[in-house]
Write a protein that holds these residues in place. Structure first.
Motif, PDB file in Angstrom:
ATOM      1  N   CYS A   1      37.081  45.134  -8.703  1.00  0.00           N
ATOM      2  CA  CYS A   1      37.004  46.016  -9.872  1.00  0.00           C
ATOM      3  C   CYS A   1      35.599  46.007 -10.465  1.00  0.00           C
ATOM      4  CB  CYS A   1      38.014  45.575 -10.933  1.00  0.00           C
ATOM      5  SG  CYS A   1      39.741  45.875 -10.502  1.00  0.00           S
TER       6      CYS A   1
ATOM      7  N   LEU B   1      38.843  53.186 -14.106  1.00  0.00           N
ATOM      8  CA  LEU B   1      38.515  52.711 -12.766  1.00  0.00           C
ATOM      9  C   LEU B   1      39.235  51.402 -12.455  1.00  0.00           C
ATOM     10  CD1 LEU B   1      34.669  53.309 -12.337  1.00  0.00           C
ATOM     11  CD2 LEU B   1      36.442  53.974 -10.720  1.00  0.00           C
TER      12      LEU B   1
ATOM     13  N   ALA C   1      33.315  47.962  -8.292  1.00  0.00           N
ATOM     14  CA  ALA C   1      33.609  49.395  -8.379  1.00  0.00           C
ATOM     15  C   ALA C   1      32.994  50.017  -9.634  1.00  0.00           C
ATOM     16  CB  ALA C   1      35.119  49.621  -8.368  1.00  0.00           C
ATOM     17  N   VAL C   2      33.030  49.289 -10.761  1.00  0.00           N
ATOM     18  CA  VAL C   2      32.440  49.809 -11.998  1.00  0.00           C
ATOM     19  C   VAL C   2      30.931  49.951 -11.838  1.00  0.00           C
ATOM     20  CG1 VAL C   2      31.969  49.274 -14.426  1.00  0.00           C
ATOM     21  CG2 VAL C   2      34.284  49.022 -13.509  1.00  0.00           C
TER      22      VAL C   2
ATOM     23  N   GLN D   1      42.186  50.783  -9.599  1.00  0.00           N
ATOM     24  CA  GLN D   1      41.967  49.821  -8.522  1.00  0.00           C
ATOM     25  C   GLN D   1      43.112  48.812  -8.462  1.00  0.00           C
ATOM     26  OE1 GLN D   1      39.657  49.294  -6.154  1.00  0.00           O
ATOM     27  NE2 GLN D   1      38.038  50.731  -6.669  1.00  0.00           N
TER      28      GLN D   1
ATOM     29  N   ALA E   1      30.089  52.906  -9.549  1.00  0.00           N
ATOM     30  CA  ALA E   1      30.268  54.203 -10.202  1.00  0.00           C
ATOM     31  C   ALA E   1      29.129  54.519 -11.159  1.00  0.00           C
ATOM     32  CB  ALA E   1      31.594  54.230 -10.947  1.00  0.00           C
TER      33      ALA E   1
END
Length: 246
Positions: free
Chosen positions: A94, A69, A97-98, A73, A101
């Motif tokens: 980032c 991921l 985003a982790v 990104q 998810a």
């Protein structure tokens, strides 16, 4: 015409059953898999070029998902990373985003990764990291660490630690990271090494420096990988060597 040559390799090592490291070189990503030999890419010097390694946290679920991921990104954001603040925001994105998810998915809960990288610009280089993957300035005779390890103080006699004081993701909640970001002048002849701790844990820094003084580009990457393998290959090994040419 000035250019940037990047030689890179990712390998699971000799102990781990799979690779949780991921790698980005500009638009190219390698996610939780392996290269058979070093790959070398050449780009014109000018637009921001991001080169980074993400090392999924072992002992927690889905480290390979988190590392993939992050590099994807960074690859998408790379052309816009023209300054320190843009790099800080990209690392924060980032992290978000982790966590996004992993939200609501028990198999991804607490997944995390380190990240270390460099953004090559015309005349300078922005280094960044969260965790204990590293960025070195290999331009001169002496190898110089420009990243900052996020590990607690080591007891006397210990050279490395698997304990992290911060990471991308990892379960603490989004927004809690403080990425290490710095700017170095970088012109023709500059060289920087970006790597996971699968290289620097088994191979002493002095040996890394010796190999970089003796070799360049793909051969240097191969010899560094071989040194880690000969030292037992206890972890995933991912590295990228950046060189600015004229």
């Amino acid at each position: 015409m000035p250019y940037v040559a990047v030689s890179a390799l990712s390998h699971p090592g000799l102990v781990r059953d799979h690779n949780e490291d991921s790698l980005v070189v500009g638009p190219w990503t390698l996610c939780a898999t392996a290269t058979r030999t070093p790959q070398t890419f050449v780009f014109p010097l000018g637009d921001p070029l991001v080169v980074a390694v993400a090392d999924g946290i072992g002992g927690q679920p889905a480290g390979e998902v988190a590392s993939a991921l992050v590099v994807r990104q960074l690859s998408a954001l790379g052309p816009a990373l023209g300054g320190e603040e843009a790099v800080r925001e990209a690392v924060a994105l980032c992290d978000r985003a982790v966590y996004a998810a992993s939200d609501g998915d028990p198999e991804l809960t607490a997944m995390g990764t380190t990240v270390a990288g460099a953004v090559v610009l015309d005349g300078s280089l922005i280094s960044f990291n969260v965790g204990d993957s590293r960025v070195f300035d290999a331009t001169g005779e002496e190898l110089r660490l420009v990243s900052v390890d996020d590990n607690p103080p080591l007891p006397p006699g210990m050279r490395t630690s698997s304990v992290l004081t911060q990471a991308i993701g990892g379960g603490g909640g989004p927004g809690g990271i403080l990425p290490h970001v710095s700017v170095q002048p970088a012109g023709p002849g500059a060289r920087y090494l970006v790597c996971s701790d699968g290289l620097t844990d088994p191979v002493p820094e002095e040996e890394v420096g010796e190999l970089l003084r003796a070799h360049d580009d793909g051969m240097a990457v191969f010899e560094l990988w071989r040194a880690a393998i000969e030292a037992g290959g206890p972890d995933n090994i991912t590295l990228a060597l950046v060189r600015i040419g004229s």
